[in-house]
Write an enzyme that holds these catalytic residues in place. Structure first.
Site, PDB file in Angstrom:
ATOM      1  N   GLY A  17       1.887  -5.600  -7.387  1.00  7.93           N
ATOM      2  CA  GLY A  17       1.387  -4.919  -6.205  1.00  7.93           C
ATOM      3  C   GLY A  17       0.391  -3.818  -6.507  1.00  7.93           C
ATOM      4  O   GLY A  17       0.128  -3.488  -7.668  1.00  7.93           O
TER       5      GLY A  17
ATOM      6  N   LEU B  11       8.541  -6.808   0.335  1.00 10.12           N
ATOM      7  CA  LEU B  11       7.537  -7.122   1.351  1.00 10.12           C
ATOM      8  C   LEU B  11       6.430  -7.976   0.733  1.00 10.12           C
ATOM      9  O   LEU B  11       5.752  -8.722   1.414  1.00 10.12           O
ATOM     10  CB  LEU B  11       6.986  -5.846   1.989  1.00 10.12           C
ATOM     11  CG  LEU B  11       8.014  -5.011   2.761  1.00 10.12           C
ATOM     12  CD1 LEU B  11       7.342  -3.940   3.601  1.00 10.12           C
ATOM     13  CD2 LEU B  11       8.896  -5.879   3.654  1.00 10.12           C
TER      14      LEU B  11
ATOM     15  N   GLU C 134      11.201  -9.732  -9.549  1.00  9.82           N
ATOM     16  CA  GLU C 134      11.208  -8.300  -9.864  1.00  9.82           C
ATOM     17  C   GLU C 134      12.620  -7.820 -10.197  1.00  9.82           C
ATOM     18  O   GLU C 134      12.824  -7.005 -11.093  1.00  9.82           O
ATOM     19  CB  GLU C 134      10.633  -7.502  -8.682  1.00  9.82           C
ATOM     20  CG  GLU C 134       9.122  -7.704  -8.511  1.00  9.82           C
ATOM     21  CD  GLU C 134       8.578  -7.161  -7.196  1.00  9.82           C
ATOM     22  OE1 GLU C 134       7.359  -7.212  -7.012  1.00  9.82           O
ATOM     23  OE2 GLU C 134       9.377  -6.702  -6.350  1.00  9.82           O
TER      24      GLU C 134
END
Lengths: 230, 230
Positions: free
Chosen positions: B30, B100, B107
């Site tokens: 991200g 999200l 992860e």
């Protein structure tokens, strides 16, 4: 027909008698669940019951149901009245080990939606403690498999299930690790701890899910109810 | 460069300073984790550190790591020294909501193998209670989706994540349901209850996993440690 097959047929027929017109049924997988599916088909054919539909836990069960005339639906949001399935071990309080057939995740999804789960088995599956003979089959994610196996070593001996040289792949595209965990004292605690590992998708421990069991013994059929065992 | 980007770069550089020679790193996914990966690459290029390898939580992270010169290994049985990743919400005791971005299962697998998990974020992610703004992203199995959604209705409002007309499919081939559960009192209990549903493979709740967080605030960087918050 061998004695074993005859007994399985007897158990399946007994479970088939639990089916009433209009029921939505969960159809288990395996050599003990199959005679149940056949028995339901026969009762439908003879007009004893009607308007029964089935939700299959495997492609094999769906095919058998189709052959004997049980309409198959997918597992949608509606509840099931009754699910009938086999087990690898039946322990105290009807806690179970399932999944030697590799279909336990779908079996658990179906069982969780059923008002009643009835187990069909022969007496060799009854144990005084889970883990007596069977490992706990786990559905695991392929990514990071070695890391998951390393985490599982805290719980026993994890063995990746293979067929020939290749890992067995489930209907859902995942792998199976058989965890040889020894005798299991607290199945619910073990289940929770295993599910807390990120790589573990599902366990073969069915805790508090089965309502009753129909078991073939040398002396005939035994009916076990969760309220009365454990 | 916008202020937001400048702050993310500052946070990434601060996290990059935690890396020492010889470390195996978990590389998050991200826009906040990326500057960390870049910072590690820069320190390697400048010879400040050496012999660092990374385990990526997504294809995107692996690609970025390759571009900046961090050798990538797969997640095997060996432990990681440090994982650095972003979060969608950071609550009391550094419990997190992640996912999200849809990569939370990988992860979590990486974070679970790390000695330390450090979260990088901006101050907008800090909440006094999880669930303040974010839903809990769940990775769910496609089989029996409607049944799983029906079970999830006991916990809040489950919404299948779609992109355009089609369900989002994870790297692992599963679907994502965003569970709008309202304010979350007991994240650990909720996590356990959700994982007990057979169709739920992983939750975006990271409970007791993060050791510290580096947060960009208007006044500069804030360092939070699990021992000192909550």
């Amino acid at each position: 027909m061998s004695d074993v097959e005859a007994m399985k047929k007897l158990v399946g027929a007994a479970a088939g008698e639990l089916v009433e017109s209009g029921m939505r049924l969960g159809l288990g997988t395996g050599s003990t669940a199959n005679p149940f599916i056949e028995a339901v088909g026969q009762r439908l054919a003879e007009g004893e019951i009607s308007n029964v539909v089935g939700v299959a836990t495997s492609v094999a069960s769906a095919e058998l149901a189709g052959m004997v005339g049980i309409p198959i639906e997918s597992l949608d949001g509606a509840r099931l009245d009754l699910a009938v399935d086999g087990a690898d071990e039946i322990g105290p309080s009807l806690d179970l080990i399932k999944g030697l057939g590799g279909a336990h995740l779908r079996e658990k999804l179906v069982a969780a939606r059923a008002e009643r789960l009835v187990i069909v088995a022969d007496a060799s599956k009854l144990v005084t403690q889970l883990g007596t003979r069977a490992p706990v089959p786990l559905e695991v994610i392929e990514f990071g498999l070695a890391a998951t196996v390393a985490e599982l070593e805290d719980f026993g001996e994890p063995v990746l299930r293979v067929r020939g040289e290749l890992p067995v792949v489930t209907d859902n595209g995942n792998l199976i690790v058989d965890l040889w965990a020894g005798l299991i004292d607290q199945a619910a605690d073990l289940d929770r701890s295993l599910l807390a590992l990120p790589g573990v998708i599902a366990t073969g421990l069915f805790v508090g899910m089965a309502n009753s069991a129909i078991v073939a013994t040398d002396g005939g059929l035994a009916y076990l109810d969760r309220s009365f065992v454990g």
